[in-house]
Design a protein around this motif. Structure first.
Motif, PDB file in Angstrom:
ATOM      1  N   SER A  39       0.574  -1.405  -0.058  1.00 38.64           N
ATOM      2  CA  SER A  39      -0.031  -0.075  -0.128  1.00 38.64           C
ATOM      3  C   SER A  39       0.928   1.330   0.190  1.00 38.64           C
ATOM      4  O   SER A  39       0.591   2.283   0.634  1.00 38.64           O
ATOM      5  N   GLY A  40       1.909   1.417  -0.964  1.00 40.56           N
ATOM      6  CA  GLY A  40       2.871   2.477  -1.466  1.00 40.56           C
ATOM      7  C   GLY A  40       3.837   2.134  -2.000  1.00 40.56           C
ATOM      8  O   GLY A  40       4.010   0.896  -2.073  1.00 40.56           O
ATOM      9  N   PRO A  41       4.526   2.953  -2.498  1.00 35.22           N
ATOM     10  CA  PRO A  41       5.620   2.687  -3.743  1.00 35.22           C
ATOM     11  C   PRO A  41       6.955   2.054  -2.881  1.00 35.22           C
ATOM     12  O   PRO A  41       7.357   1.000  -3.282  1.00 35.22           O
ATOM     13  N   GLY A  42       7.067   2.395  -1.581  1.00 34.74           N
ATOM     14  CA  GLY A  42       8.115   1.828  -0.686  1.00 34.74           C
ATOM     15  C   GLY A  42       7.840   0.490  -0.156  1.00 34.74           C
ATOM     16  O   GLY A  42       8.615  -0.632  -0.319  1.00 34.74           O
ATOM     17  N   LYS A  43       6.578   0.118   0.105  1.00 39.06           N
ATOM     18  CA  LYS A  43       6.226  -1.026   0.699  1.00 39.06           C
ATOM     19  C   LYS A  43       6.097  -1.940  -0.306  1.00 39.06           C
ATOM     20  O   LYS A  43       6.323  -3.188  -0.207  1.00 39.06           O
ATOM     21  N   LEU A  44       5.650  -1.511  -1.498  1.00 36.18           N
ATOM     22  CA  LEU A  44       5.526  -2.250  -2.808  1.00 36.18           C
ATOM     23  C   LEU A  44       6.791  -3.082  -3.061  1.00 36.18           C
ATOM     24  O   LEU A  44       7.196  -4.038  -3.399  1.00 36.18           O
ATOM     25  N   CYS A  45       7.653  -1.988  -3.186  1.00 36.95           N
ATOM     26  CA  CYS A  45       9.139  -2.545  -3.601  1.00 36.95           C
ATOM     27  C   CYS A  45       9.780  -3.508  -2.728  1.00 36.95           C
ATOM     28  O   CYS A  45      10.482  -4.395  -2.878  1.00 36.95           O
ATOM     29  N   GLN A  46       9.443  -3.357  -1.201  1.00 43.15           N
ATOM     30  CA  GLN A  46       9.990  -4.145  -0.117  1.00 43.15           C
ATOM     31  C   GLN A  46       9.271  -5.672  -0.219  1.00 43.15           C
ATOM     32  O   GLN A  46      10.072  -6.689  -0.287  1.00 43.15           O
ATOM     33  N   ALA A  47       8.106  -5.276  -0.610  1.00 41.28           N
ATOM     34  CA  ALA A  47       7.284  -6.989  -0.444  1.00 41.28           C
ATOM     35  C   ALA A  47       7.763  -7.650  -1.677  1.00 41.28           C
ATOM     36  O   ALA A  47       7.879  -9.010  -1.781  1.00 41.28           O
ATOM     37  N   LEU A  48       8.132  -7.017  -2.927  1.00 43.47           N
ATOM     38  CA  LEU A  48       8.308  -7.675  -4.175  1.00 43.47           C
ATOM     39  C   LEU A  48       9.944  -7.945  -4.071  1.00 43.47           C
ATOM     40  O   LEU A  48      10.409  -8.477  -5.203  1.00 43.47           O
ATOM     41  N   GLY A  49      10.569  -7.410  -3.159  1.00 45.54           N
ATOM     42  CA  GLY A  49      11.998  -7.616  -3.317  1.00 45.54           C
ATOM     43  C   GLY A  49      12.825  -6.848  -4.305  1.00 45.54           C
ATOM     44  O   GLY A  49      13.845  -7.232  -5.194  1.00 45.54           O
ATOM     45  N   ILE A  50      12.274  -5.673  -4.547  1.00 43.84           N
ATOM     46  CA  ILE A  50      12.933  -4.831  -5.483  1.00 43.84           C
ATOM     47  C   ILE A  50      13.993  -3.848  -5.119  1.00 43.84           C
ATOM     48  O   ILE A  50      13.579  -3.148  -4.216  1.00 43.84           O
ATOM     49  N   ASP A  51      15.092  -3.751  -5.737  1.00 37.56           N
ATOM     50  CA  ASP A  51      16.072  -2.797  -5.166  1.00 37.56           C
ATOM     51  C   ASP A  51      16.878  -2.397  -6.664  1.00 37.56           C
ATOM     52  O   ASP A  51      16.523  -2.829  -7.861  1.00 37.56           O
ATOM     53  N   ILE A  52      17.991  -1.438  -6.573  1.00 36.61           N
ATOM     54  CA  ILE A  52      18.543  -0.969  -7.589  1.00 36.61           C
ATOM     55  C   ILE A  52      19.284  -1.830  -8.458  1.00 36.61           C
ATOM     56  O   ILE A  52      19.538  -1.705  -9.615  1.00 36.61           O
TER      57      ILE A  52
END
Length: 205
Positions: A139-152
């Protein structure tokens, strides 16, 4: 760019083109358009990263002549991925701690993925986020990336390349409003969401 009359709350979108996962030419055709049109049509599409993902429920559009956009002052080392091919992924960090996921449309314009309704890999999402509350996982861009394992580490690659996959959606009802967390060009109504969804970063007013 679409006019205000094209962004009426409660309207419907056309949905992504064709059926099955967007790859190659279908990916290019979908993203090589105005960022507002793409941001609207992304709603309902299924996004996954290494099999973990769900239905996109909220997006925002950004343009090169938009003072709120990272591309406003032209290409830099940080925003280089934003000038990639249509369907390229642009990831950046905010507040020194949260990653944000964007999809390139025309070079220098992009759709920010703000929220997602979890559908696949939910146990991994819960472990990464440290919560079992389904509506809070993405429920937010940072949460989404954390949940999906997204980083640089998975920045600057096309959405038809591993670990990404994106598939079309049937048309969904949408709402629009002002973008969140910006001070420049803050009145532009370029935030879009699935009408009635419980899986948003913030309610639409």
């Amino acid at each position: 760019m679409l006019s205000a009359s094209d962004m009426t709350d409660g309207g419907t979108i056309s949905g992504a083109m064709g059926t099955g996962t967007l790859t190659g030419e279908s990916l290019r055709k979908f993203f090589e358009r105005d960022a507002i049109a793409v941001s609207r049509d992304l709603l309902g599409c299924h996004l996954s990263v290494d099999g973990v993902g769900g239905r996109i429920t909220e997006t925002e559009a950004y343009f090169p002549d938009d003072e709120a956009s990272h591309s406003f002052r032209g290409p830099t080392k940080r925003n280089g991925a934003m000038y990639g091919k249509p369907g390229n992924v642009y990831i950046y960090r905010i507040y020194g701690m949260y990653w944000c996921l964007n999809f390139v449309c025309h070079p220098g314009s992009a759709a920010l993925i703000r929220a997602l309704e979890p559908e696949t890999g939910i146990p991994q999402m819960m472990e990464r986020r440290g919560t079992d509350m389904l509506t809070s996982l993405c429920s937010g861009p940072g949460k989404l990336c954390q949940a999906l394992g997204i980083d640089i580490a998975i920045n600057d690659r096309l959405l038809d390349r591993p670990p990404y996959a994106i598939a079309p959606s049937a048309p969904v009802p949408i709402v629009s409003g002002k973008r969140i967390g910006i001070t420049k060009n803050a009145e532009a109504p370029w935030r879009f969401g699935i009408q009635g969804s419980r899986f948003l970063s913030k309610p639409f007013r």
